[in-house]
Write a protein that holds these residues in place. Structure first.
Motif, short mmCIF file in Angstrom:
data_model
loop_
_atom_site.label_atom_id
_atom_site.label_comp_id
_atom_site.label_asym_id
_atom_site.label_seq_id
_atom_site.Cartn_x
_atom_site.Cartn_y
_atom_site.Cartn_z
N ARG A 50 0.95 -1.41 -0.29
CA ARG A 50 0.06 0.25 0.03
C ARG A 50 1.05 1.02 0.05
O ARG A 50 0.50 2.40 -0.84
CB ARG A 50 -1.01 -0.25 1.06
N GLU A 51 1.79 1.29 0.87
CA GLU A 51 2.59 2.23 0.96
C GLU A 51 3.52 2.55 -0.16
O GLU A 51 3.43 3.78 -1.05
CB GLU A 51 3.83 2.38 2.06
N SER A 58 2.59 9.35 -3.67
CA SER A 58 3.51 10.58 -2.23
C SER A 58 4.50 9.77 -2.07
O SER A 58 5.72 10.28 -2.68
CB SER A 58 2.82 11.17 -1.58
N TRP A 59 4.64 8.34 -3.18
CA TRP A 59 6.13 8.02 -2.72
C TRP A 59 6.49 7.94 -3.93
O TRP A 59 6.49 8.05 -5.39
CB TRP A 59 5.99 5.91 -2.48
N THR A 79 10.30 -11.28 3.96
CA THR A 79 11.25 -10.72 2.84
C THR A 79 11.08 -10.39 1.88
O THR A 79 11.18 -9.98 0.97
CB THR A 79 12.57 -10.93 3.68
N ARG A 80 10.79 -12.23 1.43
CA ARG A 80 10.81 -12.25 0.00
C ARG A 80 9.72 -11.77 -0.17
O ARG A 80 9.43 -10.85 -1.82
CB ARG A 80 10.55 -13.86 -0.47
N GLY A 81 8.25 -11.35 0.49
CA GLY A 81 7.72 -10.82 -0.60
C GLY A 81 7.68 -8.96 -0.28
O GLY A 81 7.17 -8.53 -1.29
N ALA A 82 8.11 -9.08 0.34
CA ALA A 82 8.74 -7.28 0.61
C ALA A 82 9.46 -7.19 -1.01
O ALA A 82 8.95 -6.13 -1.62
CB ALA A 82 9.72 -6.84 1.17
N ILE A 83 10.05 -8.21 -1.00
CA ILE A 83 11.15 -7.75 -2.57
C ILE A 83 10.49 -7.59 -3.95
O ILE A 83 10.33 -6.93 -5.19
CB ILE A 83 12.64 -9.44 -2.46
N ALA A 84 9.25 -9.15 -4.08
CA ALA A 84 8.47 -9.08 -5.10
C ALA A 84 7.79 -7.48 -4.58
O ALA A 84 7.25 -7.08 -6.00
CB ALA A 84 7.26 -10.25 -4.23
N ALA A 85 7.01 -7.38 -4.00
CA ALA A 85 6.53 -5.37 -4.05
C ALA A 85 7.75 -4.58 -4.32
O ALA A 85 7.03 -4.30 -5.11
CB ALA A 85 5.55 -5.26 -2.37
N LEU A 86 8.78 -4.28 -4.06
CA LEU A 86 10.38 -3.71 -4.16
C LEU A 86 9.94 -3.64 -6.00
O LEU A 86 10.04 -3.05 -6.69
CB LEU A 86 10.99 -3.66 -4.13
#
Length: 338
Positions: free
Chosen positions: A111-112, A117-118, A142-149
């Motif tokens: 979401r962020e 604004s991001w 961490t894997r989920g975060a990298i996928a989002a990034l």
């Protein structure tokens, strides 16, 4: 069969870190009755985070991501030990044995990243506690975060001691094609005695270096941080050279280093560790660390030695991959005969 009441009404979210701090303050860590104890003897408390991206000041980056708080690696020198006090947990055993897991971390981050604004700024991952500590194999935050990034094409840098990072090389390769993606693997020393003493819960240094080799072979910009160099344990010229040579032998694209610093809870923990294991070293450390940092002259000697070794083994420094190191002097011995 009667059941014990839940400490929190978990609903769909779970307790926040503020709830955790309030509970621990009132009843100690034993009051975390919903924390799950696993085979590694640590307890894992799931929490709901309100935000994932964390703005920081005074660092080479402006944003960080940390899916976990506390770390079973249990490194005695870890500067992040002091952060556990924010949750009314101590910087000693509880730092390595009570781990907070931000269960909704990936959803919040997604979401962020989608907010207008991001602006897609560089994000440092794993700066407070290791994002590839063993529990990541279960939660995969961490894997989920990298996928989002990756979906957001957002540049990142990852700092870790965990060889598990190679699991995510598929995502890192794809991210490298559209944005900056650098992995900084922490290997302070390859000296086995120092490793066993200082980093009791981590993978073997050579296992971490093999992870660097795998990442580089996959086309990922990966190198090593010799952070921290700990006086007396890993600071002799012979140990520094063995470590830099091993780093070069494993194909790292860069190397960086810093001498250990001590502040707040970390300082108290480390000095207690010395009093127990190396009591004769305490007076020397009290002189060396009268302040947060070791004396500048000492740090310059260590860094000068590393520059020489970088040149000898063909390793560029961190952040300067195309610039030849400026070698000005050759210290005969790192300070304090350490």
């Amino acid at each position: 069969m009667p059941t014990s009441p839940l400490l929190f009404d978990l609903g769909g979210s779970g307790p926040t870190t503020r709830d955790i701090a309030r509970t621990v303050k009132q009843g100690g860590s034993d009051a975390l009755t919903e924390a799950e104890r696993r085979a590694d003897r640590a307890r894992y408390q799931e929490v709901a985070c309100r935000s994932a991206l964390n703005a920081v000041k005074g660092m080479p980056f402006d944003w960080t991501l940390n899916p976990y708080r506390g770390c079973t690696h249990g490194c005695h020198y870890c500067y992040a030990r002091r952060y556990h006090a924010q949750f009314e947990l101590n910087a000693d055993d509880e730092f390595a044995s009570v781990i907070l897991v931000k269960k909704n971390f990936v959803d919040v981050l997604t979401r962020e990243l989608a907010r207008p604004s991001w602006k897609g700024e560089y994000v440092a991952v794993g700066t407070a506690t290791d994002c590839y500590q063993p529990i990541e194999g279960h939660y995969k935050l961490t894997r989920g975060a990298i996928a989002a990034l990756l979906r957001a094409r957002n540049p990142i840098g990852i700092v870790t001691k965990g060889p598990m990072v190679v699991r995510d090389r598929d995502l890192l390769v794809e991210l490298s094609k559209v944005a900056t993606a650098t992995v900084y693997v922490s290997v302070p020393t390859v000296d086995e005695h120092a490793w066993e003493l200082l980093e009791p819960g981590t993978a073997h240094p050579l296992q971490r270096l093999r992870a660097v080799r795998e990442l580089v072979d996959a086309g990922i910009n990966a190198g090593v941080l010799m952070n921290p160099i700990v006086p007396g344990f890993s600071s002799s010229r012979a140990k520094l050279e063995r470590t830099v040579k091993a780093i070069a032998d494993h194909g790292a694209r860069f190397v960086g280093c810093n001498v250990m610093f001590l502040e707040d809870g970390t300082r108290a923990h480390f000095m207690r560790f010395l009093e127990t294991e190396f009591p004769s070293w305490v007076p020397r450390y009290e002189r060396l660390y009268e302040k947060k940092y070791a004396p500048q002259d000492y740090r310059k000697q260590v860094q000068g030695m590393i520059r020489l070794l970088q040149e000898r083994y063909g390793l560029p420094p961190r952040g300067e991959p195309h610039e030849k190191p400026d070698v000005r002097s050759e210290p005969e011995q790192v300070g304090f005969a350490w």
